[in-house]
Write a protein that holds these residues in place. Structure first.
Motif, PDB file in Angstrom:
ATOM      1  N   ALA A  57       6.864  -4.295 -11.874  1.00  0.00           N
ATOM      2  CA  ALA A  57       7.212  -5.603 -11.431  1.00  0.00           C
ATOM      3  C   ALA A  57       5.965  -6.330 -11.225  1.00  0.00           C
ATOM      4  N   PRO A  58       5.897  -7.660 -11.233  1.00  0.00           N
ATOM      5  CA  PRO A  58       4.540  -8.288 -10.513  1.00  0.00           C
ATOM      6  C   PRO A  58       4.569  -7.983  -9.049  1.00  0.00           C
ATOM      7  N   ALA A  59       3.164  -8.340  -8.668  1.00  0.00           N
ATOM      8  CA  ALA A  59       2.888  -7.905  -7.144  1.00  0.00           C
ATOM      9  C   ALA A  59       3.853  -8.411  -6.096  1.00  0.00           C
ATOM     10  N   SER A  60       4.615  -9.590  -6.295  1.00  0.00           N
ATOM     11  CA  SER A  60       5.567  -9.704  -5.325  1.00  0.00           C
ATOM     12  C   SER A  60       6.327  -8.792  -4.873  1.00  0.00           C
ATOM     13  N   LEU A  61       6.978  -7.805  -5.935  1.00  0.00           N
ATOM     14  CA  LEU A  61       7.748  -6.913  -5.555  1.00  0.00           C
ATOM     15  C   LEU A  61       7.145  -5.808  -5.000  1.00  0.00           C
ATOM     16  N   ALA A  62       5.886  -5.521  -4.992  1.00  0.00           N
ATOM     17  CA  ALA A  62       5.200  -4.268  -4.185  1.00  0.00           C
ATOM     18  C   ALA A  62       5.086  -4.934  -2.631  1.00  0.00           C
ATOM     19  N   MET A  63       4.968  -6.395  -2.885  1.00  0.00           N
ATOM     20  CA  MET A  63       4.831  -6.694  -1.380  1.00  0.00           C
ATOM     21  C   MET A  63       6.085  -6.770  -0.748  1.00  0.00           C
ATOM     22  N   GLU A  64       7.273  -6.675  -1.297  1.00  0.00           N
ATOM     23  CA  GLU A  64       8.696  -6.726  -0.942  1.00  0.00           C
ATOM     24  C   GLU A  64       9.039  -5.380  -0.746  1.00  0.00           C
ATOM     25  N   VAL A 122      -0.886 -18.774   1.563  1.00  0.00           N
ATOM     26  CA  VAL A 122       0.413 -18.796   1.011  1.00  0.00           C
ATOM     27  C   VAL A 122       0.959 -17.461   1.103  1.00  0.00           C
ATOM     28  N   PHE A 123       0.226 -16.635   0.693  1.00  0.00           N
ATOM     29  CA  PHE A 123       0.801 -15.094   0.503  1.00  0.00           C
ATOM     30  C   PHE A 123       1.220 -14.642   1.859  1.00  0.00           C
ATOM     31  N   GLY A 124       0.483 -14.894   2.839  1.00  0.00           N
ATOM     32  CA  GLY A 124       0.806 -14.477   4.231  1.00  0.00           C
ATOM     33  C   GLY A 124       2.278 -14.847   4.567  1.00  0.00           C
ATOM     34  N   GLY A 125       2.285 -16.199   4.137  1.00  0.00           N
ATOM     35  CA  GLY A 125       3.777 -16.770   4.344  1.00  0.00           C
ATOM     36  C   GLY A 125       5.088 -16.226   3.587  1.00  0.00           C
ATOM     37  N   ARG A 126       4.688 -15.713   2.346  1.00  0.00           N
ATOM     38  CA  ARG A 126       5.382 -14.978   1.620  1.00  0.00           C
ATOM     39  C   ARG A 126       6.018 -13.604   2.326  1.00  0.00           C
ATOM     40  N   MET A 127       5.048 -13.274   2.939  1.00  0.00           N
ATOM     41  CA  MET A 127       5.238 -11.796   3.716  1.00  0.00           C
ATOM     42  C   MET A 127       6.315 -11.861   4.757  1.00  0.00           C
ATOM     43  N   HIS A 180      -5.584  -9.362   2.508  1.00  0.00           N
ATOM     44  CA  HIS A 180      -7.074  -8.839   2.252  1.00  0.00           C
ATOM     45  C   HIS A 180      -7.787  -9.896   1.594  1.00  0.00           C
ATOM     46  N   ALA A 181      -7.312 -10.376   0.672  1.00  0.00           N
ATOM     47  CA  ALA A 181      -7.979 -11.441  -0.118  1.00  0.00           C
ATOM     48  C   ALA A 181      -6.953 -12.572  -0.351  1.00  0.00           C
ATOM     49  N   GLU A 182      -7.034 -13.474   0.223  1.00  0.00           N
ATOM     50  CA  GLU A 182      -5.907 -14.625   0.015  1.00  0.00           C
ATOM     51  C   GLU A 182      -6.354 -15.531  -1.086  1.00  0.00           C
ATOM     52  N   THR A 183      -5.652 -15.392  -2.392  1.00  0.00           N
ATOM     53  CA  THR A 183      -6.209 -16.229  -3.266  1.00  0.00           C
ATOM     54  C   THR A 183      -5.773 -17.638  -3.175  1.00  0.00           C
ATOM     55  N   SER A 184      -4.815 -18.047  -2.105  1.00  0.00           N
ATOM     56  CA  SER A 184      -4.801 -19.391  -2.021  1.00  0.00           C
ATOM     57  C   SER A 184      -5.683 -20.015  -1.412  1.00  0.00           C
ATOM     58  N   VAL A 193      -1.217  -4.006   3.732  1.00  0.00           N
ATOM     59  CA  VAL A 193      -2.413  -4.620   3.384  1.00  0.00           C
ATOM     60  C   VAL A 193      -1.997  -5.270   2.087  1.00  0.00           C
ATOM     61  N   ASP A 194      -2.187  -6.466   1.607  1.00  0.00           N
ATOM     62  CA  ASP A 194      -1.930  -7.119   0.331  1.00  0.00           C
ATOM     63  C   ASP A 194      -3.430  -7.166  -0.083  1.00  0.00           C
ATOM     64  N   THR A 195      -3.748  -6.646  -1.280  1.00  0.00           N
ATOM     65  CA  THR A 195      -5.094  -6.514  -1.640  1.00  0.00           C
ATOM     66  C   THR A 195      -4.949  -6.718  -3.349  1.00  0.00           C
ATOM     67  N   VAL A 196      -3.916  -7.884  -3.873  1.00  0.00           N
ATOM     68  CA  VAL A 196      -3.725  -8.319  -4.957  1.00  0.00           C
ATOM     69  C   VAL A 196      -4.911  -8.791  -5.795  1.00  0.00           C
ATOM     70  N   THR A 197      -5.632  -9.589  -5.040  1.00  0.00           N
ATOM     71  CA  THR A 197      -6.668 -10.087  -5.719  1.00  0.00           C
ATOM     72  C   THR A 197      -8.179  -9.223  -5.346  1.00  0.00           C
ATOM     73  N   GLY A 198      -7.879  -8.451  -4.343  1.00  0.00           N
ATOM     74  CA  GLY A 198      -9.094  -7.647  -4.014  1.00  0.00           C
ATOM     75  C   GLY A 198      -9.398  -6.554  -4.967  1.00  0.00           C
ATOM     76  N   THR A 201      -1.822  -6.190 -11.407  1.00  0.00           N
ATOM     77  CA  THR A 201      -2.720  -5.851 -12.519  1.00  0.00           C
ATOM     78  C   THR A 201      -3.676  -6.920 -13.033  1.00  0.00           C
ATOM     79  N   GLN A 202      -3.035  -8.183 -12.719  1.00  0.00           N
ATOM     80  CA  GLN A 202      -3.701  -9.241 -13.559  1.00  0.00           C
ATOM     81  C   GLN A 202      -4.775  -9.903 -13.033  1.00  0.00           C
ATOM     82  N   LYS A 203      -5.348  -9.347 -12.114  1.00  0.00           N
ATOM     83  CA  LYS A 203      -6.674  -9.999 -11.338  1.00  0.00           C
ATOM     84  C   LYS A 203      -7.876  -9.211 -11.743  1.00  0.00           C
ATOM     85  N   CYS A 204      -8.351  -8.508 -10.640  1.00  0.00           N
ATOM     86  CA  CYS A 204      -9.638  -7.767 -10.862  1.00  0.00           C
ATOM     87  C   CYS A 204      -9.605  -6.408 -11.789  1.00  0.00           C
TER      88      CYS A 204
HETATM   89  N1  PLP Z   1      -0.439 -11.632  -3.137  1.00  0.00           N
HETATM   90  C1  PLP Z   1      -1.346 -12.358  -3.487  1.00  0.00           C
HETATM   91  C2  PLP Z   1      -2.715 -12.289  -2.593  1.00  0.00           C
HETATM   92  C3  PLP Z   1      -1.586 -12.876  -4.696  1.00  0.00           C
HETATM   93  O1  PLP Z   1      -2.648 -13.727  -5.047  1.00  0.00           O
HETATM   94  C4  PLP Z   1      -0.251 -12.988  -5.586  1.00  0.00           C
HETATM   95  C5  PLP Z   1      -0.446 -13.637  -6.695  1.00  0.00           C
HETATM   96  O2  PLP Z   1      -1.288 -14.529  -7.027  1.00  0.00           O
HETATM   97  C6  PLP Z   1       0.825 -12.254  -5.143  1.00  0.00           C
HETATM   98  C7  PLP Z   1       0.676 -11.679  -3.770  1.00  0.00           C
HETATM   99  C8  PLP Z   1       1.890 -12.115  -6.078  1.00  0.00           C
HETATM  100  O3  PLP Z   1       1.719 -11.533  -7.177  1.00  0.00           O
HETATM  101  P1  PLP Z   1       2.659 -11.956  -8.334  1.00  0.00           P
HETATM  102  O4  PLP Z   1       2.320 -13.310  -8.899  1.00  0.00           O
HETATM  103  O5  PLP Z   1       2.047 -10.968  -9.512  1.00  0.00           O
HETATM  104  O6  PLP Z   1       4.087 -11.612  -8.103  1.00  0.00           O
END
Ligand code: PLP
Length: 375
Positions: free
Chosen positions: A63-70, A90-95, A139-143, A166-171, A191-194
């Motif tokens: 699944a996309p990274a949001s499901l790993a967060m979940e 944004v992503f701390g807010g999603r957590m 860790h790496a705030e993409t927003s 720890v969210d290191t989606v972008t890290g 998978t879609q970042k670095c």
């Molecule tokens: N966490 C961070 C820091 C992100 O940058 C993203 C997506 O850009 C996500 C979580 C969610 O990833 P996805 O869009 O693959 O569900």
């Protein structure tokens, strides 16, 4: 179907190498085929090396990274538990949203967007909430393009005897991630970042402490798909594998290839490459008169957040780059919508030729946008 060939310099996905695209196109086999199971074991081992961990429970969620967060949060949290969640984008807010939906009491800890999570404030908050079960942060705030000090934040959690998420989606792959050294408990990525593999898989790793906390739950995980106990029946090698869901077989081929290429380059070499390309881009952007949102000390090399000059139509610039020059850059999210551009230099995209092409074209488009503003 015509798919344009874009230079992907937004917040992800990043460009995917021909080798990974070729791997994805190999013949599909069964997800319980012994040949595929052996590939799964390889991918788990590759992910341990990339996360720098010995954690047995390290695998890609389908699944996309949001499901790993979940998955991280719903497995660790039960109704009534307290979660301290740092939010500086944004992503701390999603957590926090996910934790609330899991029935947890969230202690929100907000920081200015564009600034890192402040370890001193986190330490004070952790002291004030001895009942907390975990500390979660990005860790790496993409927003915003900000890097927070994951090592320090994990050590605050560890010393207080609470779990860290720890969210290191972008890290991952672009800057140092040292799961075992940090004593981090659950760390996930995308998978879609670095990693430069198409979106749709989410590497995750669980420490022994995290597994114990999950085993000690009083209640069932309310999400069937995310319930680690069930997922591991498929991903764990012990006692044979049982069907949980049909794994995205070809996507795993692509991940395997992408991780092989990253490990062949070397993690340190990849971090150095990202930093060097960032420096080159930062110099060129400053020459164009553009300014960064984030102080130099806290910038992510792979995600450059640039302030839109007040007289420039930001959407026009992005559209011109995309439609005339096949270059994607990102818009601002949330509070930063309309105020910044987010320029990614992730994975395969982090090459000198990407920087040169973007800077050249951006220069032209900014001149055109400036002319329009005057007219
Ligand atoms: N966490 C961070 C820091 C992100 O940058 C993203 C997506 O850009 C996500 C979580 C969610 O990833 P996805 O869009 O693959 O569900």
């Amino acid at each position: 179907m015509h798919i344009p060939n874009r230079l992907l310099m937004g917040p992800g996905p990043s460009n995917v190498s021909p080798a990974v695209l070729k791997a994805l196109a190999q013949p599909t086999i069964g997800h319980l085929d012994p040949a595929f199971q052996s590939l799964m074991e390889d991918v788990k081992e590759q992910l341990r090396r990339v996360f720098r961990t010995k954690n047995e429970m390290t695998f890609p969620i389908s699944a996309p990274a949001s499901l790993a967060m979940e998955a991280a949060l719903v497995n660790l949290l039960e109704p009534g538990d307290t979660a301290i969640i740092a939010q500086n984008g944004v992503f701390g807010g999603r957590m926090a949203d996910i934790a609330k939906r899991a029935g947890a009491k969230v202690v929100p800890l907000s920081f200015e967007w564009g600034k890192p999570v402040c370890p001193e404030t986190v330490a004070e908050t952790v002291q004030l909430h001895p009942e907390a079960k975990l500390l979660a942060f990005v860790h790496a705030e993409t927003s915003t393009g900000v890097c927070s000090d994951a090592e320090r934040l994990c050590s605050i959690a560890h010393d207080a005897g609470i779990l860290s998420v720890v969210d290191t989606v972008t890290g991952l792959g672009g800057i140092p991630v040292n799961v075992d050294e940090w004593k981090a408990d659950v760390v996930y990525s995308g998978t879609q970042k670095c990693l430069s593999v198409p979106p749709g898989l989410a590497p995750i790793t669980f420490s022994e402490r995290a597994i114990e906390a999950i085993k000690a739950r009083r209640t069932q995980v309310q999400s069937w798909f995310c319930d680690l106990n069930l997922v591991l029946g498929y991903w764990s090698g012990t006692g044979g594998r049982s069907y949980h869901h049909t794994a995205p077989v070809n996507a795993i081929y692509g991940l395997h290839r992408g991780l092989s290429d990253l490990l062949e380059e070397g993690l340190e070499a990849s971090w150095i490459r990202h930093r060097a390309l960032h420096d080159r881009l930062a110099d060129a952007l400053q020459e164009l008169g553009l300014e960064f949102l984030v102080d130099e000390a806290h910038r992510l090399p792979q995600l450059n957040t640039v302030l839109v000059p007040h007289d420039i139509d930001e959407a026009f610039v992005r559209a011109e780059l995309l439609n005339k020059h096949d270059i994607e850059i990102g818009a601002g999210l949330g509070n930063l919508a309309g105020k910044v551009w987010r320029i990614g230099l992730m994975g395969q995209t982090a090459r000198p030729e990407s920087v040169e092409r973007l800077v050249d074209m951006l220069g032209h488009v900014l001149t055109e946008a400036g002319r329009q503003a005057v007219a």
